[in-house]
Write a protein that holds these residues in place. Sequence first.
Motif, PDB file in Angstrom:
ATOM      1  N   LEU A   1       8.631   2.943  -9.257  1.00 47.07           N
ATOM      2  CA  LEU A   1       9.890   2.555  -9.720  1.00 47.07           C
ATOM      3  C   LEU A   1      10.707   3.578 -10.558  1.00 47.07           C
ATOM      4  O   LEU A   1      11.810   3.702 -10.466  1.00 47.07           O
ATOM      5  CB  LEU A   1       9.670   1.267 -10.552  1.00 47.07           C
ATOM      6  CG  LEU A   1       9.423  -0.088 -10.190  1.00 47.07           C
ATOM      7  CD1 LEU A   1       9.456  -1.108 -11.242  1.00 47.07           C
ATOM      8  CD2 LEU A   1      10.748  -0.608  -9.207  1.00 47.07           C
ATOM      9  N   LEU A   2      10.005   4.271 -11.376  1.00 40.89           N
ATOM     10  CA  LEU A   2      10.760   5.199 -12.150  1.00 40.89           C
ATOM     11  C   LEU A   2      11.281   6.256 -11.057  1.00 40.89           C
ATOM     12  O   LEU A   2      12.663   6.784 -11.458  1.00 40.89           O
ATOM     13  CB  LEU A   2       9.643   5.855 -13.091  1.00 40.89           C
ATOM     14  CG  LEU A   2      10.079   6.642 -14.167  1.00 40.89           C
ATOM     15  CD1 LEU A   2      11.106   6.142 -15.138  1.00 40.89           C
ATOM     16  CD2 LEU A   2       8.970   7.480 -15.003  1.00 40.89           C
ATOM     17  N   CYS A   3      10.711   6.754 -10.165  1.00 35.79           N
ATOM     18  CA  CYS A   3      11.343   7.533  -9.307  1.00 35.79           C
ATOM     19  C   CYS A   3      12.415   7.082  -8.528  1.00 35.79           C
ATOM     20  O   CYS A   3      13.422   7.795  -8.366  1.00 35.79           O
ATOM     21  CB  CYS A   3      10.370   8.271  -8.132  1.00 35.79           C
ATOM     22  SG  CYS A   3       9.049   9.281  -8.920  1.00 35.79           S
ATOM     23  N   LEU A   4      12.595   5.817  -8.222  1.00 38.66           N
ATOM     24  CA  LEU A   4      13.407   5.162  -7.564  1.00 38.66           C
ATOM     25  C   LEU A   4      14.550   5.342  -8.465  1.00 38.66           C
ATOM     26  O   LEU A   4      15.796   5.510  -7.923  1.00 38.66           O
ATOM     27  CB  LEU A   4      13.113   3.720  -7.182  1.00 38.66           C
ATOM     28  CG  LEU A   4      13.893   3.001  -6.172  1.00 38.66           C
ATOM     29  CD1 LEU A   4      13.897   3.807  -4.797  1.00 38.66           C
ATOM     30  CD2 LEU A   4      13.531   1.541  -6.007  1.00 38.66           C
ATOM     31  N   TYR A   5      14.231   4.885  -9.500  1.00 40.07           N
ATOM     32  CA  TYR A   5      15.403   4.863 -10.808  1.00 40.07           C
ATOM     33  C   TYR A   5      16.153   6.195 -11.003  1.00 40.07           C
ATOM     34  O   TYR A   5      17.254   6.380 -10.934  1.00 40.07           O
ATOM     35  CB  TYR A   5      14.800   4.413 -12.010  1.00 40.07           C
ATOM     36  CG  TYR A   5      15.815   4.090 -13.145  1.00 40.07           C
ATOM     37  CD1 TYR A   5      16.763   3.035 -13.042  1.00 40.07           C
ATOM     38  CD2 TYR A   5      15.914   4.964 -14.334  1.00 40.07           C
ATOM     39  CE1 TYR A   5      17.594   2.564 -14.119  1.00 40.07           C
ATOM     40  CE2 TYR A   5      16.883   4.707 -15.355  1.00 40.07           C
ATOM     41  CZ  TYR A   5      17.790   3.566 -15.109  1.00 40.07           C
ATOM     42  OH  TYR A   5      18.690   3.353 -16.149  1.00 40.07           O
ATOM     43  N   SER A   6      15.266   7.151 -10.994  1.00 41.61           N
ATOM     44  CA  SER A   6      15.743   8.708 -10.942  1.00 41.61           C
ATOM     45  C   SER A   6      16.620   8.972  -9.829  1.00 41.61           C
ATOM     46  O   SER A   6      17.649   9.736 -10.006  1.00 41.61           O
ATOM     47  CB  SER A   6      14.479   9.568 -11.353  1.00 41.61           C
ATOM     48  OG  SER A   6      15.112  10.752 -11.204  1.00 41.61           O
ATOM     49  N   LEU A   7      16.042   8.812  -8.662  1.00 41.38           N
ATOM     50  CA  LEU A   7      16.795   9.208  -7.633  1.00 41.38           C
ATOM     51  C   LEU A   7      18.192   8.557  -7.325  1.00 41.38           C
ATOM     52  O   LEU A   7      19.219   9.181  -7.078  1.00 41.38           O
ATOM     53  CB  LEU A   7      16.085   8.775  -6.276  1.00 41.38           C
ATOM     54  CG  LEU A   7      14.936   9.623  -5.921  1.00 41.38           C
ATOM     55  CD1 LEU A   7      13.940   8.994  -4.831  1.00 41.38           C
ATOM     56  CD2 LEU A   7      15.279  11.025  -5.277  1.00 41.38           C
ATOM     57  N   VAL A   8      18.029   7.296  -7.647  1.00 40.69           N
ATOM     58  CA  VAL A   8      19.405   6.433  -7.505  1.00 40.69           C
ATOM     59  C   VAL A   8      20.414   6.828  -8.349  1.00 40.69           C
ATOM     60  O   VAL A   8      21.417   7.068  -8.218  1.00 40.69           O
ATOM     61  CB  VAL A   8      18.973   5.003  -7.455  1.00 40.69           C
ATOM     62  CG1 VAL A   8      20.328   4.116  -7.688  1.00 40.69           C
ATOM     63  CG2 VAL A   8      18.504   4.381  -6.487  1.00 40.69           C
ATOM     64  N   ASN A   9      20.107   7.187  -9.661  1.00 40.81           N
ATOM     65  CA  ASN A   9      20.971   7.809 -10.792  1.00 40.81           C
ATOM     66  C   ASN A   9      21.131   9.070 -10.762  1.00 40.81           C
ATOM     67  O   ASN A   9      21.599   9.581 -11.770  1.00 40.81           O
ATOM     68  CB  ASN A   9      20.443   6.868 -12.104  1.00 40.81           C
ATOM     69  CG  ASN A   9      20.553   5.682 -12.062  1.00 40.81           C
ATOM     70  OD1 ASN A   9      21.447   5.027 -11.806  1.00 40.81           O
ATOM     71  ND2 ASN A   9      19.400   4.993 -12.221  1.00 40.81           N
TER      72      ASN A   9
END
Lengths: 611, 115
Positions: A396-404
């Motif tokens: 989840l954290l990586c997803l959040y980082s990638l998207v933002n």
Amino acid sequence: TGAHLGHTSLNIDSLRDLARKELVNVLDSDHGVEKIYHLQPGPLETDCKNLIYICRPQVNYMKYIAEHIRTHTNDPRGGSYTYSLFFVPRRTALCEKVLEDEGVFGEITKGEYHLDLIPLEDDVLSLEWDSTFKELYLDQDTTSIYYAAKSLMRLQGIYGLFPRILGKGDYSKALCDMMLRMRREMAVDDLDASQTMQLSQSIDSLIIIDRSVDMVTPLCTQLTYEGLIDEIFHIKNSFVEVDASLANATSAPSGAGSGGASTSTAVPGKKKKVPLNGGDKLFGELRDLNFAVVGGLLNKVAKRINADYEERHNAKTVPQIRQFIVKMGGLAAEHQSLRLHTALAEEIMNYTMTDDFNKILEVQQNIVAGIATNKEPEYIEEMINKQAPLGQVLRLLCLYSLVNSGLKPKQFEFFKKEILETYGFEHIQTLENLRRLGMLTKQVTTKNTYGLVRRSLSLIVDEVNEHAPNDISYVYSGYAPLSVRLVQCVVQRGKDGKQAGSGSKGSSIAGGSGWKGFEDVLRMLPGRTFDETQRVDDGQPRSSKRLNGQPRISLVFFLGGCTFTEISATRFLASQEGGQRDFVICTTQILNGNTLTDSLIQKVPGLHTTS
Amino acid sequence: LTLMESFQQTDITERINKIKAALRLYQDDKEHVFEAKAIEESIRLLQIQVQLEKDYSHPFTGLSISSTVYKLITINQGNRATKVRGDFKMPDKRFWWIKLRALVEIRDWDGVATL
């Protein structure tokens, strides 16, 4: 559902045959294998005198083998053994060096078994090289590109040259260049062979997508039936290990096996391996569907089977009865597979009903849709506080980082600290791995690349009909996997594929416009974009005639791995083409968010057992 | 890297020495202020854990800060847990989650009620 269910017109059997023939050649030295052992550390106890090792060229395997040989030579009772070693798919200098250092090099006859692309399915080929992702992107070890290129050359050897090669990503480009170079080298080494190479009649294009182009997709929870089975039980080499109690439901009337492969060896213990492939008709129907509709379909099938059984009451005359009995065999097999899939679906249901699952899914959907609230980071923090598995947190954290395009500096430090203090300081390395891959980074610009890409490729589709999907976004209930969208760009010209159905029927990629029209989007994504045309040099006019009624085939190569859901989405693209085009998917390995993050998490053997 | 080697050291003093070596490497580098600080913390944690092992004869080394606090609560050393929490300035939110989970584990319902 769609008529296209894993049956492409490409005759994969020729590849299968080749693999089989080579295996026989490998074993030819002494036909009749007495026993098969799994390669493992420790001395090998065996009565056999001729030993054949077939393994991946990995250093630890070499050490095991050396250990076997040494215990044999030191054993006074032991007679003389002969050893043969076959590397799959290729020998490496490193492994030979290890054997030399271990002092057993001379004792072994060495060879290669070129099993590279393994057909998992009629339309899915995989190198099954599990560590590719980490090797390529973290260690920058490009061995797998070499294997990939070799395997594609072999495909070209069987099916003819791919007229056009398109791709996105730096490693994709490297793969393409390597293929072109190998072809040139072949022309030098063996002129005859290279001249007999014809352009492929069936395959008109190869599309290479590099995993680094799309890291978002594998981090999302897969929502197709096969994808969820993989998320929960982990499918390995098209087998899934489930509780014996689950599988036992199926093994009741054995004999009329539903799949092609037989797992006759009933392993005592709790786990049992069950094959999952297109040989199981029901699974073929279910695998690509969004899980939301699987329950309904299972119910329908159950009713139909029941009705079929009931037909026996109508069988009055002898021929009718005989006819029914013929049908019985098939029914029993169907029944069996129904039982398995009902049991699997129930297990999945138990899992998808949990609060955690739904909460994670909701957060994830919000993140990819770019709905900005404070709730997402808050939830991730809560997960850490509850010491949820680190893999889940990182997904989840990586997803959040990638998207933002990265986390805000303060947030970045905060999460790093939280993770280290909760999961241990050894994860300094884990975090460093993720940073180097660009999966977990500090925001440097406020420019939101993902947001732009999302809009221009309409990755988020609000209205999804899982029952009658009209877009690939059905696989993630609203998010269209970027990787497959790119494939769609090439195949269906016209922004959103609307024209594809009518205008471009039967259009050939070989002469098509390739990436044209999508340059802007492609520029925003990492890595180079390329478009190469392969020609035959003998001046012969390019034969792009196609066999009557045969659909054209695009080979899609996911370098660095792909998910089952991406496979499903690609199959869906084919169904949209109305029989004009089929896809064959090649990949280095099948992955999902768990296996991906897992390969990046620093493991310290024995750390938590020291006292 | 030295750091990873250090985690494989079974001997604690040996491990601390290795970590210190890694620390010097990170300190030389301005890019890695965060990592350097984290490593300092990890040394401090190890030292506390060694003391805890002496006091309670339970294994502690190798646990993370959160797990250490968790474990202390499960062996009824709530005060010690609070002290570790203070040592590392653990955010309240995390501490209460840990305390809640730990109390549930040992079925200390009175403890839960007084949270």
